[in-house]
Design a protein around this motif. Structure first.
Motif, PDB file in Angstrom:
ATOM      1  N   UNK A   1       3.427 -61.853  26.761  1.00 57.94           N
ATOM      2  CA  UNK A   1       1.891 -60.907  27.114  1.00 57.94           C
ATOM      3  C   UNK A   1       1.877 -59.870  27.333  1.00 57.94           C
ATOM      4  N   UNK A   2       1.435 -58.629  27.180  1.00 56.46           N
ATOM      5  CA  UNK A   2       0.853 -57.301  26.640  1.00 56.46           C
ATOM      6  C   UNK A   2       2.348 -57.066  26.906  1.00 56.46           C
ATOM      7  N   UNK A   3       2.185 -55.812  26.384  1.00 56.91           N
ATOM      8  CA  UNK A   3       3.158 -54.848  25.631  1.00 56.91           C
ATOM      9  C   UNK A   3       2.717 -53.149  26.223  1.00 56.91           C
ATOM     10  N   UNK A   4       3.409 -52.467  26.628  1.00 62.01           N
ATOM     11  CA  UNK A   4       2.942 -51.412  27.972  1.00 62.01           C
ATOM     12  C   UNK A   4       3.555 -50.278  26.571  1.00 62.01           C
ATOM     13  N   UNK A   5       4.811 -50.401  26.532  1.00 63.76           N
ATOM     14  CA  UNK A   5       5.760 -49.145  26.389  1.00 63.76           C
ATOM     15  C   UNK A   5       5.280 -48.270  24.859  1.00 63.76           C
ATOM     16  N   UNK A   6       4.579 -47.329  24.740  1.00 61.41           N
ATOM     17  CA  UNK A   6       4.074 -46.318  23.550  1.00 61.41           C
ATOM     18  C   UNK A   6       5.382 -45.749  23.506  1.00 61.41           C
ATOM     19  N   UNK A   7       5.855 -46.660  22.011  1.00 63.86           N
ATOM     20  CA  UNK A   7       6.783 -45.957  20.751  1.00 63.86           C
ATOM     21  C   UNK A   7       6.942 -46.180  19.563  1.00 63.86           C
ATOM     22  N   UNK A   8       7.353 -45.519  18.696  1.00 60.94           N
ATOM     23  CA  UNK A   8       7.096 -45.841  17.167  1.00 60.94           C
ATOM     24  C   UNK A   8       7.720 -44.516  16.493  1.00 60.94           C
ATOM     25  N   UNK A   9       6.272 -45.411  15.104  1.00 63.30           N
ATOM     26  CA  UNK A   9       6.646 -43.272  14.747  1.00 63.30           C
ATOM     27  C   UNK A   9       5.168 -43.346  14.481  1.00 63.30           C
ATOM     28  N   UNK A  10       4.412 -41.689  14.788  1.00 60.13           N
ATOM     29  CA  UNK A  10       3.392 -41.572  15.134  1.00 60.13           C
ATOM     30  C   UNK A  10       1.958 -42.003  14.068  1.00 60.13           C
ATOM     31  N   UNK A  11       2.892 -42.190  12.760  1.00 66.80           N
ATOM     32  CA  UNK A  11       1.349 -41.874  12.021  1.00 66.80           C
ATOM     33  C   UNK A  11       1.330 -43.404  11.724  1.00 66.80           C
ATOM     34  N   UNK A  12       2.729 -44.343  11.709  1.00 64.03           N
ATOM     35  CA  UNK A  12       2.548 -45.719  11.554  1.00 64.03           C
ATOM     36  C   UNK A  12       1.855 -46.794  12.843  1.00 64.03           C
ATOM     37  N   UNK A  13       2.173 -45.775  14.061  1.00 68.24           N
ATOM     38  CA  UNK A  13       1.846 -46.551  15.333  1.00 68.24           C
ATOM     39  C   UNK A  13      -0.069 -47.189  15.448  1.00 68.24           C
ATOM     40  N   UNK A  14      -0.337 -48.531  15.430  1.00 69.48           N
ATOM     41  CA  UNK A  14      -2.084 -48.862  15.992  1.00 69.48           C
ATOM     42  C   UNK A  14      -2.543 -47.618  16.788  1.00 69.48           C
ATOM     43  N   UNK A  15      -3.607 -47.323  17.065  1.00 67.63           N
ATOM     44  CA  UNK A  15      -4.007 -46.658  17.723  1.00 67.63           C
ATOM     45  C   UNK A  15      -3.995 -47.053  19.306  1.00 67.63           C
ATOM     46  N   UNK A  16      -4.129 -48.085  19.693  1.00 68.44           N
ATOM     47  CA  UNK A  16      -4.130 -48.454  20.807  1.00 68.44           C
ATOM     48  C   UNK A  16      -2.732 -48.356  21.577  1.00 68.44           C
ATOM     49  N   UNK A  17      -1.620 -47.786  20.484  1.00 68.67           N
ATOM     50  CA  UNK A  17      -0.760 -48.324  21.306  1.00 68.67           C
ATOM     51  C   UNK A  17      -0.133 -46.325  21.515  1.00 68.67           C
ATOM     52  N   UNK A  18      -1.001 -46.088  20.730  1.00 65.94           N
ATOM     53  CA  UNK A  18      -0.938 -44.110  20.741  1.00 65.94           C
ATOM     54  C   UNK A  18      -1.732 -43.730  22.084  1.00 65.94           C
ATOM     55  N   UNK A  19      -2.866 -44.323  22.030  1.00 67.32           N
ATOM     56  CA  UNK A  19      -3.089 -44.551  23.656  1.00 67.32           C
ATOM     57  C   UNK A  19      -3.003 -44.587  24.779  1.00 67.32           C
ATOM     58  N   UNK A  20      -1.290 -45.277  24.448  1.00 64.88           N
ATOM     59  CA  UNK A  20      -0.758 -45.796  25.665  1.00 64.88           C
ATOM     60  C   UNK A  20      -1.472 -46.552  25.895  1.00 64.88           C
ATOM     61  N   UNK A  21      -2.451 -47.725  26.133  1.00 63.33           N
ATOM     62  CA  UNK A  21      -3.139 -48.531  26.755  1.00 63.33           C
ATOM     63  C   UNK A  21      -1.860 -49.571  26.328  1.00 63.33           C
ATOM     64  N   UNK A  22      -2.624 -51.166  27.077  1.00 67.18           N
ATOM     65  CA  UNK A  22      -2.213 -52.272  27.722  1.00 67.18           C
ATOM     66  C   UNK A  22      -2.361 -52.435  26.159  1.00 67.18           C
ATOM     67  N   UNK A  23      -1.477 -53.667  25.529  1.00 67.73           N
ATOM     68  CA  UNK A  23      -1.423 -53.962  23.607  1.00 67.73           C
ATOM     69  C   UNK A  23      -0.536 -55.111  23.004  1.00 67.73           C
TER      70      UNK A  23
END
Length: 486
Positions: A184-206
């Protein structure tokens, strides 16, 4: 190392000779010191009084007022930990609950956190970074094979054992993205900003795997360059826009050799579908490169076979590359305790023998055991204290009151917010790092003997590399009172 059976029973409180509360963790086990702390709890070292075996106990109390922390999220973390058994993943021995408090029994990683090995603005030897990176990949690949996404990979969540084996830890944000072959795709925007991927930071399903792989790439940047490339991978971040425009002619990229930089260009691609997979990363020329291990040396003053657990305990020494060795390293690295052998305890000195000490104590028998007492104006002597050997500390022969005053003056000079801790033995310092992210640490003074104090700094929250930079600034302001330890 203790087995899961060590956790049977409940946590009991008993008073020590001075009447202060001391925690006995089940029969024959005792909480000795705090290894780390965070927004929702802390990690304590539990020691078997008879055998000396150690386990790390993550203690979390669920509070309905704390956003994101629920019984369900803790049960989810426990379920994921139970699924995992790999050399590069922290072992889970069991859990106990007492009301709203959870006690998670985990493997004690006696080598500290990976970030302790990263020198701010310098990084580490490329060969050592290569060694840690491949182990990190092995651990993350295993997680993905079990259908688990970590979602908060960063140096603070990567621990090391006594022989420099990577142990991925902290599964509080993890989730299962694949079950019974269905992904399944994930949707929760979580993690530490400098380390997270751009799609996660953008709040997209990833997709889980490319997102974790991105974070591994940022960890590699931190290891090789001693700094992070951007605040967050967004169109509003100038550094990230330059990266996407293939402008690599500024730090941190100019600090990184061609081969690992070529790999990072493939790992840190904006589009997840174009990002290198695990197999591609492992097939890359830099990943397949062999670095010579010059030696494996024991901690200063401890023979490689002197561990209480009877296992070889040492640190890797990797052959230096010319590019790393040529960097400006004239100042005292903040990861070396001032005053240790090979480091001049006076006003700036030169680096001689590189001496390692760690955020977590290296081994049970290496804990500093003496009559150390919290040293505050008017403090009374307490029973024997056990204090971890740390990177961020210094020694002084100045009177306690003078040291307290100096610390408060320095914090005021840098406009840090300072308050006395509830137990009145530490200064709690709050500030923001260069990325305007919250950073909190404690400064404590311990009496080693009548004429010597130890000033110890512990990060409570915030980026580890930024914390070390701030510690270095504070230490530099105290150079005139720093002395060599015995």
């Amino acid at each position: 190392m203790a087995t899961a059976g060590a956790g049977a029973g409940v946590v009991k409180e008993k008073a020590n000779a001075s009447g202060e509360g001391r925690t006995s963790f089940v029969e024959g086990w005792e909480f000795m010191q705090t290894l780390g702390e965070g927004a929702y709890g802390e990690v304590k070292l539990a020691v078997c009084k008879e055998s000396g075996d150690c386990v790390a106990v993550k203690i979390v109390t669920v509070d309905g007022g704390k956003e994101g922390l629920t019984h369900e999220s803790l049960r989810k973390e426990v379920c994921i930990l139970k699924m995992l058994r790999h050399t590069n993943v922290i072992k889970f021995f069991g859990q106990r609950t007492q009301g709203s408090t959870y006690y998670l029994l985990l493997e004690y990683a006696d080598g500290g956190e990976l970030f302790d090995r990263i020198e701010p603005d310098l990084g580490m030897e490329p060969g050592l970074a290569h060694h840690f990176f491949l182990q990190l990949l092995n651990g993350v690949e295993y997680l993905h094979s079990r259908g688990v996404a970590h979602r908060d990979i960063k140096p603070e969540n990567i621990l090391l054992d006594g022989v420099d084996t990577v142990k991925i830890s902290d599964f509080g944000l993890s989730t299962v993205f694949r079950h019974m072959g269905k992904e399944r795709k994930l949707s929760r925007r979580c993690g530490t900003p400098p380390y997270i991927a751009p799609e996660v930071h953008a709040g997209l399903d990833y997709s889980a795997e490319p997102a974790d792989i991105w974070s591994c790439g940022i960890v590699l940047v931190a290891m090789l360059a001693g700094e992070l490339p951007w605040d967050a991978p967004t169109s509003g971040c100038a550094e990230y826009c330059e990266w996407c425009a293939q402008n690599f002619f500024f730090p941190p990229w100019t600090k990184i050799s061609n081969e690992p930089l070529a790999l990072l260009k493939k790992v840190l691609r904006h589009a997840p579908s174009k990002r290198y997979t695990m197999d591609q990363i492992k097939s890359h020329v830099w990943s397949r490169k062999t670095y010579a291990v010059v030696d494996q040396v024991a901690e200063e003053g401890v023979s490689p076979t002197s561990s209480r657990h009877g296992r070889h305990s040492s640190r890797l020494v990797i052959d230096s590359s010319p590019r790393y060795a040529d960097r400006d390293n004239s100042d005292i690295p903040s990861s070396l305790p001032v005053g240790r052998e090979g480091v001049d305890g006076g006003g700036g000195g030169e680096v001689g023998v590189a001496v390692e000490s760690f955020t977590q104590p290296s081994r049970y028998d290496e804990l500093v055991i003496s009559t150390q007492v919290p040293c505050t104006p008017g403090a009374t002597e307490t029973p024997v204290q056990r204090l971890t050997l740390r990177l961020t500390r210094f020694y002084t022969a100045s009177p306690c009151q003078k040291v307290w005053t100096r610390l408060q003056q320095v914090m005021k000079k840098f406009s840090y917010d300072v308050r006395i801790s509830p137990d009145k033995v530490s200064l709690v310092v709050s500030t923001t790092d260069k990325r305007s992210q919250p950073l909190v640490f404690k400064a404590s003074i311990y009496g080693l003997r009548s004429d010597l104090l130890l000033v110890d700094f512990r990060r409570s929250s915030g980026d580890g590399i930024e914390f070390k930079k701030i510690f270095k600034k504070v230490r530099d302001q105290c150079q005139d009172i720093i002395v060599k330890p015995p």
